[in-house]
Write a protein that holds these residues in place. Structure first.
Motif, PDB file in Angstrom:
ATOM      1  N   GLU A 121       0.348  -1.073   0.067  1.00 16.33           N
ATOM      2  CA  GLU A 121      -0.032   0.076  -0.114  1.00 16.33           C
ATOM      3  C   GLU A 121       0.923   1.576   0.246  1.00 16.33           C
ATOM      4  O   GLU A 121       1.442   1.227   0.576  1.00 16.33           O
ATOM      5  CB  GLU A 121      -0.610   0.013   1.439  1.00 16.33           C
ATOM      6  CG  GLU A 121      -1.996  -1.144   1.359  1.00 16.33           C
ATOM      7  CD  GLU A 121      -2.844  -1.141   2.521  1.00 16.33           C
ATOM      8  OE1 GLU A 121      -2.140  -0.442   3.381  1.00 16.33           O
ATOM      9  OE2 GLU A 121      -3.380  -2.048   2.744  1.00 16.33           O
ATOM     10  N   ALA A 122      -0.063   2.272  -0.625  1.00 15.47           N
ATOM     11  CA  ALA A 122       0.930   4.006  -0.819  1.00 15.47           C
ATOM     12  C   ALA A 122      -0.349   5.120  -0.372  1.00 15.47           C
ATOM     13  O   ALA A 122      -1.383   4.401  -0.608  1.00 15.47           O
ATOM     14  CB  ALA A 122       2.112   3.939  -1.841  1.00 15.47           C
ATOM     15  N   ASN A 123       0.442   5.658   0.672  1.00 18.08           N
ATOM     16  CA  ASN A 123      -1.068   6.649   0.819  1.00 18.08           C
ATOM     17  C   ASN A 123      -1.197   7.998  -0.509  1.00 18.08           C
ATOM     18  O   ASN A 123      -1.751   8.808  -0.338  1.00 18.08           O
ATOM     19  CB  ASN A 123      -1.108   6.653   2.322  1.00 18.08           C
ATOM     20  CG  ASN A 123      -0.225   7.293   3.082  1.00 18.08           C
ATOM     21  OD1 ASN A 123       1.129   8.012   1.811  1.00 18.08           O
ATOM     22  ND2 ASN A 123      -0.115   8.143   3.874  1.00 18.08           N
ATOM     23  N   GLU A 124       0.321   7.898  -0.737  1.00 19.16           N
ATOM     24  CA  GLU A 124       0.249   9.064  -1.640  1.00 19.16           C
ATOM     25  C   GLU A 124       1.245   8.717  -3.575  1.00 19.16           C
ATOM     26  O   GLU A 124       2.072   7.472  -3.328  1.00 19.16           O
ATOM     27  CB  GLU A 124       0.651  10.513  -1.064  1.00 19.16           C
ATOM     28  CG  GLU A 124       2.392  10.297  -0.625  1.00 19.16           C
ATOM     29  CD  GLU A 124       3.696  10.576  -0.864  1.00 19.16           C
ATOM     30  OE1 GLU A 124       3.435  11.604  -1.792  1.00 19.16           O
ATOM     31  OE2 GLU A 124       4.304  10.122  -1.517  1.00 19.16           O
ATOM     32  N   GLY A 125       1.710  10.509  -3.698  1.00 12.96           N
ATOM     33  CA  GLY A 125       1.139   9.068  -5.801  1.00 12.96           C
ATOM     34  C   GLY A 125       2.814   9.500  -5.676  1.00 12.96           C
ATOM     35  O   GLY A 125       3.415   8.288  -5.975  1.00 12.96           O
ATOM     36  N   ASP A 164      -5.580   5.429  -7.448  1.00 12.05           N
ATOM     37  CA  ASP A 164      -6.664   6.461  -7.337  1.00 12.05           C
ATOM     38  C   ASP A 164      -5.750   7.712  -7.899  1.00 12.05           C
ATOM     39  O   ASP A 164      -5.426   8.029  -8.407  1.00 12.05           O
ATOM     40  CB  ASP A 164      -6.452   7.104  -5.832  1.00 12.05           C
ATOM     41  CG  ASP A 164      -7.961   7.818  -5.555  1.00 12.05           C
ATOM     42  OD1 ASP A 164      -8.465   7.538  -6.118  1.00 12.05           O
ATOM     43  OD2 ASP A 164      -7.726   8.563  -4.994  1.00 12.05           O
ATOM     44  N   TRP A 165      -7.585   8.243  -8.623  1.00 11.14           N
ATOM     45  CA  TRP A 165      -7.333   9.246  -9.496  1.00 11.14           C
ATOM     46  C   TRP A 165      -6.009  10.727  -9.002  1.00 11.14           C
ATOM     47  O   TRP A 165      -5.985  11.352  -9.483  1.00 11.14           O
ATOM     48  CB  TRP A 165      -8.190   9.817 -10.203  1.00 11.14           C
ATOM     49  CG  TRP A 165      -8.633  10.686 -11.132  1.00 11.14           C
ATOM     50  CD1 TRP A 165      -9.262  11.531 -11.119  1.00 11.14           C
ATOM     51  CD2 TRP A 165      -7.980  10.377 -12.467  1.00 11.14           C
ATOM     52  NE1 TRP A 165      -8.985  12.918 -12.134  1.00 11.14           N
ATOM     53  CE2 TRP A 165      -8.751  12.025 -12.745  1.00 11.14           C
ATOM     54  CE3 TRP A 165      -7.828  10.313 -13.547  1.00 11.14           C
ATOM     55  CZ2 TRP A 165      -8.245  12.442 -14.029  1.00 11.14           C
ATOM     56  CZ3 TRP A 165      -7.297  10.121 -14.481  1.00 11.14           C
ATOM     57  CH2 TRP A 165      -7.311  11.623 -15.024  1.00 11.14           C
ATOM     58  N   MET A 166      -6.614  10.958  -8.035  1.00 12.11           N
ATOM     59  CA  MET A 166      -7.450  12.175  -7.145  1.00 12.11           C
ATOM     60  C   MET A 166      -5.616  12.061  -5.675  1.00 12.11           C
ATOM     61  O   MET A 166      -5.967  10.932  -4.900  1.00 12.11           O
ATOM     62  CB  MET A 166      -8.074  12.838  -6.688  1.00 12.11           C
ATOM     63  CG  MET A 166      -8.652  13.415  -7.491  1.00 12.11           C
ATOM     64  SD  MET A 166      -8.681  14.366  -8.648  1.00 12.11           S
ATOM     65  CE  MET A 166      -9.007  15.981  -7.719  1.00 12.11           C
ATOM     66  N   LEU A 167      -4.129  12.050  -6.066  1.00 12.70           N
ATOM     67  CA  LEU A 167      -3.736  11.544  -4.954  1.00 12.70           C
ATOM     68  C   LEU A 167      -2.696  12.672  -4.364  1.00 12.70           C
ATOM     69  O   LEU A 167      -2.908  13.912  -5.645  1.00 12.70           O
ATOM     70  CB  LEU A 167      -2.893  10.728  -5.373  1.00 12.70           C
ATOM     71  CG  LEU A 167      -3.578   9.361  -5.252  1.00 12.70           C
ATOM     72  CD1 LEU A 167      -2.353   8.678  -6.358  1.00 12.70           C
ATOM     73  CD2 LEU A 167      -3.647   8.602  -3.919  1.00 12.70           C
ATOM     74  N   PRO A 168      -2.719  12.979  -3.039  1.00  8.00           N
ATOM     75  CA  PRO A 168      -1.216  14.216  -2.826  1.00  8.00           C
ATOM     76  C   PRO A 168      -0.157  13.690  -3.084  1.00  8.00           C
ATOM     77  O   PRO A 168       0.577  12.397  -3.684  1.00  8.00           O
ATOM     78  CB  PRO A 168      -1.865  14.129  -1.647  1.00  8.00           C
ATOM     79  CG  PRO A 168      -2.223  12.466  -1.324  1.00  8.00           C
ATOM     80  CD  PRO A 168      -2.886  12.342  -2.563  1.00  8.00           C
TER      81      PRO A 168
END
Length: 229
Positions: free
Chosen positions: A33-37, A55-59
């Protein structure tokens, strides 16, 4: 089926990422898992997952950029975009940055798992990939490609889905509503004009004379019908 398949989930919504991760682990997939781009791109390049749920919209870096940069760096795995709105799907096609497919949120976990299972089958080549022959063409849905007189014609994700649905239902009159449901999904907020625009583009790729379509015909007041073979 071998589930030594590695899936990377890149999603900034902690709750959703946790739920998707747990479910995929319970199905026997190896999940990271990763939580940002930026982190997502780094993990794609180092871990070489088989499938990325992105995800399309990522920080950090948005999904489209992550996908594009991963492709430029030579990543050949499947990239499935998670998008919040059906409208974004048009953007996915317009940018054409190398996404393999998409799922619109909110999605049903069973639907996501079924989709991944069918993709994995293709990855592992346990079934012959589906190919449809019609007129002077062959449609290879798994690689979004149409082969016409030996030449390759690339299809967008949406054109690919539309054509595949028609090829699986030859000669059947299909209403616009059914088609939109099938192509954009159940929480679709697209309008029929968008659908008609995709049909026009698809006709340019498959018809000898797109202004007088012989294969993909309009059924007035109802929808469309495909006359294959």
């Amino acid at each position: 089926m071998s589930k030594e398949i590695k899936i990377l989930v890149v999603e900034d919504d902690d709750n959703l990422r946790f739920l998707v991760g747990q479910r995929l682990k319970s199905e026997g997939y190896r999940v990271s898992e990763a939580n940002e781009g930026n982190k997502g791109l780094e993990m794609i390049n180092t871990d070489k997952p088989d499938i990325v749920l992105l995800d399309w919209m990522l920080p950090g870096k948005e999904g489209s950029v992550v996908c594009e940069e991963a492709r430029k760096a030579g990543f050949e795995g499947l990239v499935i975009m998670l998008t919040a709105k059906a409208q974004d799907v048009d953007k996915i096609d317009a940018y054409n940055f190398g996404a393999s497919d998409y799922v619109t949120k909110p999605f049903n976990m069973d639907v996501l798992v079924a989709m991944l299972d069918s993709k994995v089958k293709f990855l592992l080549n346990t079934d012959r990939s589906e190919i449809h022959k019609f007129s002077n063409m062959e449609h290879h849905p798994n690689i979004h490609t149409l082969i016409r007189d030996g030449k390759k014609i690339e299809l967008t994700i949406l054109e690919n889905r539309i054509l595949l649905y028609f090829l699986r239902n030859p000669g059947k009159v299909i209403s616009r509503d059914d088609l939109m449901q099938e192509v954009w999904g159940y929480n679709s907020d697209v309008n029929t004009r968008t659908l008609d625009m995709h049909i026009v583009r698809l006709r340019k790729k498959i018809e000898i004379n797109p202004d007088n379509p012989q294969l993909l015909q309009t059924v007035r007041g109802v929808g469309y019908k495909f006359n294959g073979h």
